[in-house]
Design a protein around this motif. Structure first.
Motif, PDB file in Angstrom:
ATOM      1  N   GLU A 170       0.817  -1.210   0.000  1.00 12.06           N
ATOM      2  CA  GLU A 170       0.000   0.000   0.000  1.00 12.06           C
ATOM      3  C   GLU A 170       0.856   1.268   0.000  1.00 12.06           C
ATOM      4  O   GLU A 170       0.341   2.376  -0.115  1.00 12.06           O
ATOM      5  CB  GLU A 170      -0.964  -0.006   1.184  1.00 12.06           C
ATOM      6  CG  GLU A 170      -2.023  -1.103   1.107  1.00 12.06           C
ATOM      7  CD  GLU A 170      -2.825  -1.060  -0.189  1.00 12.06           C
ATOM      8  OE1 GLU A 170      -3.329   0.008  -0.543  1.00 12.06           O
ATOM      9  OE2 GLU A 170      -2.917  -2.102  -0.865  1.00 12.06           O
ATOM     10  N   SER A 210      -0.702  -6.531   2.982  1.00 13.56           N
ATOM     11  CA  SER A 210      -1.667  -7.012   1.992  1.00 13.56           C
ATOM     12  C   SER A 210      -1.011  -8.086   1.142  1.00 13.56           C
ATOM     13  O   SER A 210       0.172  -8.000   0.830  1.00 13.56           O
ATOM     14  CB  SER A 210      -2.097  -5.845   1.090  1.00 13.56           C
ATOM     15  OG  SER A 210      -2.621  -6.323  -0.137  1.00 13.56           O
ATOM     16  N   GLN A 212      -1.890  -8.634  -1.888  1.00 14.72           N
ATOM     17  CA  GLN A 212      -2.331  -8.328  -3.256  1.00 14.72           C
ATOM     18  C   GLN A 212      -1.266  -8.509  -4.328  1.00 14.72           C
ATOM     19  O   GLN A 212      -1.534  -9.091  -5.388  1.00 14.72           O
ATOM     20  CB  GLN A 212      -2.866  -6.894  -3.311  1.00 14.72           C
ATOM     21  CG  GLN A 212      -3.297  -6.485  -4.704  1.00 14.72           C
ATOM     22  CD  GLN A 212      -3.496  -4.989  -4.822  1.00 14.72           C
ATOM     23  OE1 GLN A 212      -3.923  -4.361  -3.859  1.00 14.72           O
ATOM     24  NE2 GLN A 212      -3.186  -4.433  -5.969  1.00 14.72           N
ATOM     25  N   ARG A 233      -0.823  -3.868  10.202  1.00 17.18           N
ATOM     26  CA  ARG A 233      -0.609  -2.451   9.907  1.00 17.18           C
ATOM     27  C   ARG A 233      -0.293  -1.690  11.189  1.00 17.18           C
ATOM     28  O   ARG A 233      -1.076  -1.693  12.136  1.00 17.18           O
ATOM     29  CB  ARG A 233      -1.832  -1.842   9.229  1.00 17.18           C
ATOM     30  CG  ARG A 233      -2.023  -2.465   7.854  1.00 17.18           C
ATOM     31  CD  ARG A 233      -3.042  -1.775   6.999  1.00 17.18           C
ATOM     32  NE  ARG A 233      -3.214  -2.596   5.793  1.00 17.18           N
ATOM     33  CZ  ARG A 233      -4.009  -2.305   4.788  1.00 17.18           C
ATOM     34  NH1 ARG A 233      -4.733  -1.190   4.812  1.00 17.18           N
ATOM     35  NH2 ARG A 233      -4.090  -3.103   3.737  1.00 17.18           N
ATOM     36  N   GLU A 235      -0.530   1.247  11.927  1.00 20.17           N
ATOM     37  CA  GLU A 235      -1.094   2.594  11.900  1.00 20.17           C
ATOM     38  C   GLU A 235      -1.582   2.906  13.305  1.00 20.17           C
ATOM     39  O   GLU A 235      -2.206   2.092  13.968  1.00 20.17           O
ATOM     40  CB  GLU A 235      -2.214   2.738  10.868  1.00 20.17           C
ATOM     41  CG  GLU A 235      -3.305   1.684  10.942  1.00 20.17           C
ATOM     42  CD  GLU A 235      -4.241   1.736   9.742  1.00 20.17           C
ATOM     43  OE1 GLU A 235      -4.392   2.805   9.139  1.00 20.17           O
ATOM     44  OE2 GLU A 235      -4.818   0.690   9.422  1.00 20.17           O
ATOM     45  N   LEU A 243      -7.569  -2.417  13.479  1.00 26.02           N
ATOM     46  CA  LEU A 243      -6.730  -3.329  14.244  1.00 26.02           C
ATOM     47  C   LEU A 243      -5.325  -3.288  13.656  1.00 26.02           C
ATOM     48  O   LEU A 243      -5.155  -2.991  12.472  1.00 26.02           O
ATOM     49  CB  LEU A 243      -7.258  -4.762  14.137  1.00 26.02           C
ATOM     50  CG  LEU A 243      -8.584  -5.066  14.841  1.00 26.02           C
ATOM     51  CD1 LEU A 243      -9.158  -6.383  14.333  1.00 26.02           C
ATOM     52  CD2 LEU A 243      -8.374  -5.118  16.356  1.00 26.02           C
ATOM     53  N   GLU A 250      -8.599 -11.375  -0.255  1.00 27.00           N
ATOM     54  CA  GLU A 250      -8.265 -10.603  -1.450  1.00 27.00           C
ATOM     55  C   GLU A 250      -8.416 -11.458  -2.720  1.00 27.00           C
ATOM     56  O   GLU A 250      -7.480 -12.150  -3.111  1.00 27.00           O
ATOM     57  CB  GLU A 250      -6.847 -10.046  -1.335  1.00 27.00           C
ATOM     58  CG  GLU A 250      -6.697  -9.067  -0.187  1.00 27.00           C
ATOM     59  CD  GLU A 250      -5.324  -8.419  -0.139  1.00 27.00           C
ATOM     60  OE1 GLU A 250      -5.152  -7.351  -0.740  1.00 27.00           O
ATOM     61  OE2 GLU A 250      -4.411  -8.986   0.491  1.00 27.00           O
ATOM     62  N   GLU A 391     -16.093   2.095   5.054  1.00 28.50           N
ATOM     63  CA  GLU A 391     -15.416   1.233   4.075  1.00 28.50           C
ATOM     64  C   GLU A 391     -15.305  -0.201   4.579  1.00 28.50           C
ATOM     65  O   GLU A 391     -14.701  -0.460   5.612  1.00 28.50           O
ATOM     66  CB  GLU A 391     -14.009   1.787   3.786  1.00 28.50           C
ATOM     67  CG  GLU A 391     -13.263   0.913   2.795  1.00 28.50           C
ATOM     68  CD  GLU A 391     -11.791   1.308   2.656  1.00 28.50           C
ATOM     69  OE1 GLU A 391     -11.436   2.449   2.986  1.00 28.50           O
ATOM     70  OE2 GLU A 391     -11.007   0.451   2.223  1.00 28.50           O
ATOM     71  N   ILE A 392     -15.873  -1.111   3.811  1.00 30.81           N
ATOM     72  CA  ILE A 392     -15.766  -2.535   4.176  1.00 30.81           C
ATOM     73  C   ILE A 392     -14.861  -3.261   3.177  1.00 30.81           C
ATOM     74  O   ILE A 392     -14.185  -4.221   3.513  1.00 30.81           O
ATOM     75  CB  ILE A 392     -17.176  -3.177   4.280  1.00 30.81           C
ATOM     76  CG1 ILE A 392     -17.143  -4.514   5.011  1.00 30.81           C
ATOM     77  CG2 ILE A 392     -17.828  -3.331   2.910  1.00 30.81           C
ATOM     78  CD1 ILE A 392     -18.510  -5.008   5.452  1.00 30.81           C
ATOM     79  N   GLY A 394     -11.978  -2.417  -0.151  1.00 28.41           N
ATOM     80  CA  GLY A 394     -11.232  -1.493  -0.994  1.00 28.41           C
ATOM     81  C   GLY A 394     -10.625  -2.278  -2.138  1.00 28.41           C
ATOM     82  O   GLY A 394     -10.070  -3.352  -1.924  1.00 28.41           O
ATOM     83  N   ARG A 398      -6.429  -2.939 -11.960  1.00 29.56           N
ATOM     84  CA  ARG A 398      -4.988  -2.700 -11.792  1.00 29.56           C
ATOM     85  C   ARG A 398      -4.403  -2.083 -13.061  1.00 29.56           C
ATOM     86  O   ARG A 398      -4.856  -2.393 -14.179  1.00 29.56           O
ATOM     87  CB  ARG A 398      -4.253  -4.006 -11.483  1.00 29.56           C
ATOM     88  CG  ARG A 398      -4.935  -4.917 -10.468  1.00 29.56           C
ATOM     89  CD  ARG A 398      -5.282  -4.239  -9.165  1.00 29.56           C
ATOM     90  NE  ARG A 398      -5.727  -5.216  -8.159  1.00 29.56           N
ATOM     91  CZ  ARG A 398      -6.219  -4.890  -6.984  1.00 29.56           C
ATOM     92  NH1 ARG A 398      -6.377  -3.607  -6.635  1.00 29.56           N
ATOM     93  NH2 ARG A 398      -6.581  -5.831  -6.116  1.00 29.56           N
ATOM     94  N   GLY A 439     -12.008  -6.549   4.534  1.00 26.50           N
ATOM     95  CA  GLY A 439     -11.540  -6.698   5.918  1.00 26.50           C
ATOM     96  C   GLY A 439     -12.477  -7.660   6.641  1.00 26.50           C
ATOM     97  O   GLY A 439     -13.654  -7.377   6.811  1.00 26.50           O
TER      98      GLY A 439
HETATM   99  O1  4AD Z   1      -8.364  -0.564   1.388  1.00 25.85           O
HETATM  100  P1  4AD Z   1      -7.217  -1.449   1.775  1.00 25.85           P
HETATM  101  O2  4AD Z   1      -6.026  -0.825   2.381  1.00 25.85           O
HETATM  102  O3  4AD Z   1      -6.847  -2.225   0.425  1.00 25.85           O
HETATM  103  C1  4AD Z   1      -5.824  -3.099   0.269  1.00 25.85           C
HETATM  104  O4  4AD Z   1      -5.096  -3.480   1.148  1.00 25.85           O
HETATM  105  C2  4AD Z   1      -5.740  -3.648  -1.103  1.00 25.85           C
HETATM  106  N1  4AD Z   1      -4.400  -4.236  -1.269  1.00 25.85           N
HETATM  107  C3  4AD Z   1      -6.833  -4.649  -1.324  1.00 25.85           C
HETATM  108  C4  4AD Z   1      -6.863  -5.206  -2.704  1.00 25.85           C
HETATM  109  O5  4AD Z   1      -7.210  -4.500  -3.630  1.00 25.85           O
HETATM  110  N2  4AD Z   1      -6.492  -6.462  -2.869  1.00 25.85           N
HETATM  111  O6  4AD Z   1      -7.750  -2.581   2.750  1.00 25.85           O
HETATM  112  C5  4AD Z   1      -8.789  -3.438   2.366  1.00 25.85           C
HETATM  113  C6  4AD Z   1      -9.810  -3.592   3.471  1.00 25.85           C
HETATM  114  C7  4AD Z   1     -10.480  -2.287   3.892  1.00 25.85           C
HETATM  115  O7  4AD Z   1     -11.543  -1.958   3.040  1.00 25.85           O
HETATM  116  C8  4AD Z   1     -10.938  -2.626   5.291  1.00 25.85           C
HETATM  117  O8  4AD Z   1     -12.128  -3.387   5.258  1.00 25.85           O
HETATM  118  C9  4AD Z   1      -9.828  -3.534   5.787  1.00 25.85           C
HETATM  119  O9  4AD Z   1      -9.174  -4.045   4.661  1.00 25.85           O
HETATM  120  N3  4AD Z   1      -8.861  -2.818   6.631  1.00 25.85           N
HETATM  121  C10 4AD Z   1      -8.779  -2.955   7.962  1.00 25.85           C
HETATM  122  N4  4AD Z   1      -9.502  -3.671   8.837  1.00 25.85           N
HETATM  123  C11 4AD Z   1      -9.163  -3.593  10.138  1.00 25.85           C
HETATM  124  N5  4AD Z   1      -8.142  -2.860  10.616  1.00 25.85           N
HETATM  125  C12 4AD Z   1      -7.389  -2.109   9.774  1.00 25.85           C
HETATM  126  N6  4AD Z   1      -6.360  -1.401  10.258  1.00 25.85           N
HETATM  127  C13 4AD Z   1      -7.700  -2.130   8.382  1.00 25.85           C
HETATM  128  N7  4AD Z   1      -7.168  -1.542   7.288  1.00 25.85           N
HETATM  129  C14 4AD Z   1      -7.877  -1.985   6.237  1.00 25.85           C
END
Ligand code: 4AD
Ligand code: MG
Length: 468
Positions: A170, A210, A212, A233, A235, A243, A250, A391-392, A394, A398, A439
């Motif tokens: 990411e 991820s 991905q 993550r 963050e 979390l 994915e 957001e559930i 993302g 590509r 997620g």
């Molecule tokens: O939107 P994100 O960051 O997308 C990706 O990681 C892409 N690589 C996905 C892809 O296209 N293959 O994360 C995807 C989802 C988010 O929409 C959210 O539901 C969940 O992961 N998510 C989390 N859930 C819990 N805790 C966190 N810190 C999260 N960060 C993302």
């Protein structure tokens, strides 16, 4: 007693074999009664419902029942009988009780009903024994099973992307480092920074955010794959929806354009919710009755609606219009802003009243790998926004053009030397393809109606919290 095989309570409660002997094992929820008879509510985790054990004073004296207190683990042999009491059809009239483990009433932390969720987080080692967490953990299992089912039935292959990685998918710099270096004696590299030459991998490594990038490689060989694993993550966001360790699903599909990706996401989520209603209704009803009176109705309502497809630009216009009409938001809204959960929820809950798939975001606020639109400003991103959650999912189509992808990585400061292998897929047999990440805990928040993500994973990892 040992000659009789153990029956699970879920099966016994469905049985009509009255008069037959059964052996059950489980944990005592409560014991109440009079001088003549004791009623023991026994739970073995197989169902939200307890089995009522009837222990008469003709068979058991006070001394024998003394250890049968809340939290104790017991085995009971008895005869199945139709219950005289309200609320259950069958009960077990005990002929013998063996205590496996006592639970001293003066120190067992789960004495009364209705402990707060905050308190239960402090005893995460015992909270699976509560009705609430029993229900959540059973639903969690069923959702994982539903996900594998959905993809397997559609010819997707379960692909295991690595957990330790050297690349930041990411590009957000939120990775947990993995090292075997002695942190007390770090050597400096000649050009500054840490010398990783003696490190386990001989270079910096981290836990994946991820799967991905590796998933894309697999999709460009197997056609359609999905990953389902833990992601990490670092963050520092202490919110009810984040979390540090969470599970992500994915899927990645060769030849899918963004519209196909949206349809897959919608079908997938609806399948999971339908599965929950079909397979977990007892647990969902319990959560509905105790935490969220609209839960069943909300789950049902998702199935009845087609998700709205909306461009980011139109979404921002709706939010700006809302502001002009007097709606205030904590965070600013303007074209180019990353939407906050309050904005996402406004669109879903107040404006449309149904899930929204928001597409074509400004490229600056999205990852380097997303396919660029011809306008030069937006990318083919898609976020699925849900009531109560925001957001559930993302995802995106590509970028499949080598030059555009490499240039965008460069512009966004993603070190191309670390992802040369990813870029090569665009040099050899590139293809349009799309995917997304769901997620798992966000899905569980929605399905269980819980409001804090710490309550839908057995052992949550959040800043300053890694007990258990
Ligand atoms: O939107 P994100 O960051 O997308 C990706 O990681 C892409 N690589 C996905 C892809 O296209 N293959 O994360 C995807 C989802 C988010 O929409 C959210 O539901 C969940 O992961 N998510 C989390 N859930 C819990 N805790 C966190 N810190 C999260 N960060 C993302
Ligand atoms: Mg996202």
């Amino acid at each position: 007693m040992e000659t009789l095989g153990r029956t699970k309570i879920i099966d016994l409660l469905r049985s009509k074999d009255f008069g037959t002997s059964f052996l059950v094992k489980g944990w005592v929820r409560t014991r109440r009664g009079s001088k003549q008879v004791s009623f023991i509510a026994l739970n073995d985790g197989s169902t939200i419902y307890n089995l009522q054990i009837v222990a008469g004073s003709d068979t058991f004296d006070d001394e024998q029942l003394k250890a049968v207190t809340t939290g104790a683990c017991i085995a009971v042999v008895g005869t199945l009988a139709e219950s005289q009491g309200q609320g259950q059809e069958a009960e077990l009239r005990a002929s013998s009780i063996t205590v496996y483990g006592t639970a001293d009433p003066t120190s067992y932390p789960l004495q009364k009903k209705g402990h707060s969720l905050e308190y239960l987080r402090e005893i995460a080692h015992l909270r699976p024994r509560t009705n609430t967490f029993g229900a959540i953990l059973r639903i969690r299992h069923h959702m994982a099973f539903a996900i594998h089912n959905f993809f397997h039935d559609r010819g997707f292959f379960y692909f295991h992307s690595p957990i330790i990685t050297a690349s930041d998918c990411e590009g957000a710099g939120q990775m947990f480092q993995v090292t075997t270096l002695n942190l007390a004696e770090l050597k400096k590299a000649p050009c500054g920074g840490v010398d990783h030459s003696d490190d386990f991998f001989g270079r910096p490594a981290a836990l994946t955010v991820s799967g991905q990038l590796e998933g894309e490689l697999a999709a460009l060989a197997l056609g359609a794959i999905y990953t389902f694993g833990p992601t990490f993550r670092a963050e520092n966001s202490n919110t009810p929806r984040h979390l540090a360790e969470f599970w992500m699903i994915e899927p990645e599909v060769a030849f899918n354009e963004i519209e196909d990706n949206m349809q897959l996401a919608e079908d997938f989520i609806k399948f999971c919710i339908q599965w929950a209603l079909n397979n977990c209704i007892d647990d969902i009803r319990f959560l509905n009755d105790h935490f969220d009176k609209d839960l069943v109705a909300r789950l049902q309502s998702i199935l009845d609606k087609t998700f709205v497809r909306l461009g980011y630009t139109e979404g921002v216009e709706i939010l700006e219009q809302a502001q002009r009409n007097g709606r205030s938001f904590e965070f600013p809204v303007y074209w180019g802003a990353d939407l906050a959960s309050e904005h996402e929820r406004y669109l879903v809950e107040e404006h449309f009243g149904c899930p929204v798939i928001l597409t074509d975001y400004p490229k600056e606020i999205k990852s380097f790998y997303m396919k660029q639109n011809d306008d030069g400003k937006t990318v083919r991103a898609m976020d699925v926004l849900f009531p109560k959650i925001g957001e559930i999912i993302g995802g995106s189509q590509r970028e499949d053009d080598y030059d555009k992808l490499a240039q965008r990585a460069e512009e966004m400061g993603v070190p191309t030397k670390d992802i040369w292998w990813y870029l090569e897929t665009r040099r050899f047999g590139t293809a349009p393809h799309s995917g997304f990440g769901l997620g798992f805990e966000r899905l569980l928040l929605f399905v269980t109606g819980m409001s804090n993500i710490r309550d839908v994973i057995p052992f949550p990892r959040t800043p300053k919290n890694v007990e258990f």
